[in-house]
Design an enzyme around this catalytic site. Structure first.
Site, PDB file in Angstrom:
ATOM      1  N   GLU A 369       1.046  -1.080   0.151  1.00 17.89           N
ATOM      2  CA  GLU A 369       0.022  -0.069   0.052  1.00 17.89           C
ATOM      3  C   GLU A 369       1.009   1.372   0.199  1.00 17.89           C
ATOM      4  O   GLU A 369       2.025   1.266   0.601  1.00 17.89           O
ATOM      5  CB  GLU A 369      -0.906   0.084   1.317  1.00 17.89           C
ATOM      6  CG  GLU A 369      -2.181  -0.877   1.049  1.00 17.89           C
ATOM      7  CD  GLU A 369      -3.127  -0.652   2.285  1.00 17.89           C
ATOM      8  OE1 GLU A 369      -3.009   0.566   3.013  1.00 17.89           O
ATOM      9  OE2 GLU A 369      -3.460  -1.580   2.878  1.00 17.89           O
TER      10      GLU A 369
HETATM   11  P1  P53 Z   1      -7.598   5.953   4.527  1.00 19.07           P
HETATM   12  C1  P53 Z   1      -2.906   4.580   9.334  1.00 19.07           C
HETATM   13  C2  P53 Z   1      -1.684   4.777   8.811  1.00 19.07           C
HETATM   14  C3  P53 Z   1      -1.566   4.221   7.480  1.00 19.07           C
HETATM   15  C4  P53 Z   1      -2.317   3.380   6.985  1.00 19.07           C
HETATM   16  O1  P53 Z   1      -6.386   5.073   4.633  1.00 19.07           O
HETATM   17  C5  P53 Z   1      -3.582   3.183   7.252  1.00 19.07           C
HETATM   18  C6  P53 Z   1      -3.879   3.963   8.563  1.00 19.07           C
HETATM   19  C7  P53 Z   1      -5.228   3.733   9.235  1.00 19.07           C
HETATM   20  O2  P53 Z   1      -5.152   2.450   9.719  1.00 19.07           O
HETATM   21  O3  P53 Z   1      -4.699   2.480   6.740  1.00 19.07           O
HETATM   22  C8  P53 Z   1      -4.472   1.786   5.809  1.00 19.07           C
HETATM   23  O4  P53 Z   1      -8.865   5.204   3.763  1.00 19.07           O
HETATM   24  C9  P53 Z   1      -5.381   0.754   5.480  1.00 19.07           C
HETATM   25  C10 P53 Z   1      -6.416   0.792   4.257  1.00 19.07           C
HETATM   26  C11 P53 Z   1      -6.897   2.184   4.156  1.00 19.07           C
HETATM   27  C12 P53 Z   1      -5.654   3.120   3.837  1.00 19.07           C
HETATM   28  O5  P53 Z   1      -4.613   2.914   4.624  1.00 19.07           O
HETATM   29  O6  P53 Z   1      -8.257   6.005   5.735  1.00 19.07           O
HETATM   30  O7  P53 Z   1      -4.797  -0.577   5.287  1.00 19.07           O
HETATM   31  O8  P53 Z   1      -7.482  -0.219   4.469  1.00 19.07           O
HETATM   32  O9  P53 Z   1      -7.919   2.446   3.282  1.00 19.07           O
HETATM   33  C13 P53 Z   1      -5.996   4.615   3.662  1.00 19.07           C
HETATM   34  O10 P53 Z   1      -7.488   7.012   3.803  1.00 19.07           O
END
Ligand code: P53
EC number: 3.2.1.86
Length: 471
Positions: A369
């Site tokens: 990610e």
């Molecule tokens: P959204 C915190 C820091 C880095 C990644 O987040 C994080 C988080 C929150 O747990 O989550 C990941 O959609 C996660 C995905 C999420 C994505 O980051 O809040 O694995 O499910 O959608 C982005 O912007």
């Protein structure tokens, strides 16, 4: 140069994009009782599904009915891999059944077949924030040892069914987020538990984390027994920390605070609790239920590779931490900008993270990610000029390449987050978009669900075609 077989692709998670709750046999998951929120308005977790509330994950962006069209678009971009997750409650609607649900299993057969048709390698997270609600409600989720067995039954069903179709697996998504037990949402989605409702929330968190680590290790071992070719990784949210300055106390604070991430990765890569964790449990007087069999399980279930998310770096300062009394906070880093949602934009932090991980473990790394959440504008002609996203991704890919080419880090692949616009995890919004593909859907659930290509779609296409040379 990156490896010839570098796994370029994109990443999503079932609860954020699949939909397909109503009219199917899928059970409710912990994500299905989360309302929508915003940057300044946290999502609420309700007691079951309540009349009059809006739950954005119920429909997601309806991949359930659009998967052929969406996968064709991924193929058009040249994806070599696609990271998704299996909704646990589609396979075991309540989580404690003896037999898996055929309709749910069949859905992922169709999705994986469709991917393989285009030569796209599925990368599958077993548990991405979506435990069956029943397990959370009736068992207290992973605060209860019984949940390990339920998870293993689920893992076994998946490992057996998708043999020959899936090779790359990840156990628990961002298993370290719940370290922030003060923010209810993390414990809820990772463990199916409200840590703050326990007499000692920190103790409840560590106990539950232990059961998850055992479940992860047992799943790795089981997977390897079912198919020795399986490559099974862990997954951590890698938000590296910088000390605000060279004050020695800040250096030490950084080490201490990094333990909140390393603890998970240390156990999953080395097969035992690190010394600092054992000391922490002793100092706090936490007598955790850790059996000799558990320790054997941890040792026998180390991962083949490390999956991690990278969005941002954070900065720590001892004076600020003492003032707030909150060890989990971060202070402003004057050298890096932030997104509209307050996340730092720090491409070099990715190179830093890759080095930290590779020096520590010497295992292959998979960036599963990375990305920029931003409010996009779709023009009347259907185009979307998301140059800021291209800029963000380009800078991060450049730093990843430097880590490979100059630092010798072994990176297997790169799957940017939310390759198709989806429901934001932290806020439940649609307007916080990450995709190369725009989805016509708004925060209130209006829109046609029509898909269209953003400028970043065509940019990423040429990045993949040139194996990262043409940025
Ligand atoms: P959204 C915190 C820091 C880095 C990644 O987040 C994080 C988080 C929150 O747990 O989550 C990941 O959609 C996660 C995905 C999420 C994505 O980051 O809040 O694995 O499910 O959608 C982005 O912007």
């Amino acid at each position: 140069m990156l490896r010839d077989d570098f796994m370029w692709g994109g990443a999503l998670a079932a609860h954020q994009f699949e939909g397909g709750l109503h009219g199917t046999s899928k059970g409710l998951s912990v994500a299905d009782v989360m309302t929508s929120g915003a940057a300044d308005r946290p999502r609420r977790i309700t007691e079951g599904v309540l009349e009059g509330e809006y739950y954005p994950n119920h429909e997601g962006v309806d991949f359930y009915h659009h998967y052929k069209e969406d996968i064709a678009l991924f193929a058009q971009m040249g994806f070599r891999s696609f990271r998704t997750s299996i909704a646990w409650s589609r396979i075991f609607p309540n989580g404690d059944e003896e037999v898996p649900n055929e309709e749910g299993l069949d859905f992922y057969d169709r999705v994986f077949d469709e991917l393989l048709k285009y030569g796209i390698e599925p990368v599958v997270t077993l548990s991405h924030f979506e435990m069956p609600y029943h397990l959370a409600k009736e068992y207290g989720g992973f605060t209860n040892r019984k949940t390990i067995d339920c998870f293993l039954r689920f893992a076994e069903a998946c490992f057996c069914r998708y043999r020959g179709k899936v090779t790359y697996w990840l156990t628990f998504n961002e298993i370290n987020n719940q370290m922030n037990y003060k923010a209810d949402i993390f414990g809820w989605v990772s463990a199916g538990a409200h840590y703050l409702r326990y007499e000692d929330p920190e103790l409840a968190m560590y106990q539950s984390v232990h059961y998850q680590l055992v479940a992860s290790a047992l799943a790795v071992k089981l997977g390897h027994e079912i198919d020795p070719n399986y490559k099974i990784g862990n997954m951590i949210a890698m938000t590296p920390l910088y000390p605000l300055n060279c004050k020695p106390d800040n250096q030490l604070l950084t080490i201490k605070r990094m333990h909140e991430k390393w603890l998970f990765c240390d156990v999953q890569c080395r097969g035992h609790y690190p010394a600092y964790a054992e000391k922490l449990f002793a100092h706090k007087g936490f007598h955790l239920d850790i059996t000799p069999e558990d320790r054997q399980a941890l040792a026998a279930g180390t991962v083949d590779y490390i999956g991690f998310s990278y969005y941002m770096s954070n900065t720590v300062d001892i004076d600020a931490a003492e003032q707030e009394g909150a060890m989990l906070s971060s202070v402003k880093n004057p050298y890096v900008p932030t997104t509209d949602w307050g996340w730092t934009i720090d491409a070099k932090g990715l190179r830093y993270a890759l080095n930290l991980l590779y020096e520590r473990y010497e295992k292959p790394l998979f960036i599963v990610e990375n990305g920029l959440g931003a409010e996009d504008v779709k023009e009347p002609d259907g185009s979307c000029h998301d140059f800021y996203r291209i800029e963000y991704l380009k800078a991060h890919i450049q730093q990843m390449k430097t880590a490979v080419e100059e630092d010798g880090v072994d990176v297997m692949g790169y799957t940017p987050w939310g390759c198709l616009d989806c429901v934001s995890f932290t806020t439940g919004e649609m307007k916080k978009r990450y995709g190369f593909i725009y989805v016509d859907r708004d925060d209130d659930g209006n829109g046609t669900m029509e898909r269209s290509r953003k400028d970043s779609f065509y940019w990423y296409q040429q990045v993949i075609a040139s194996n990262g040379e043409n940025l």
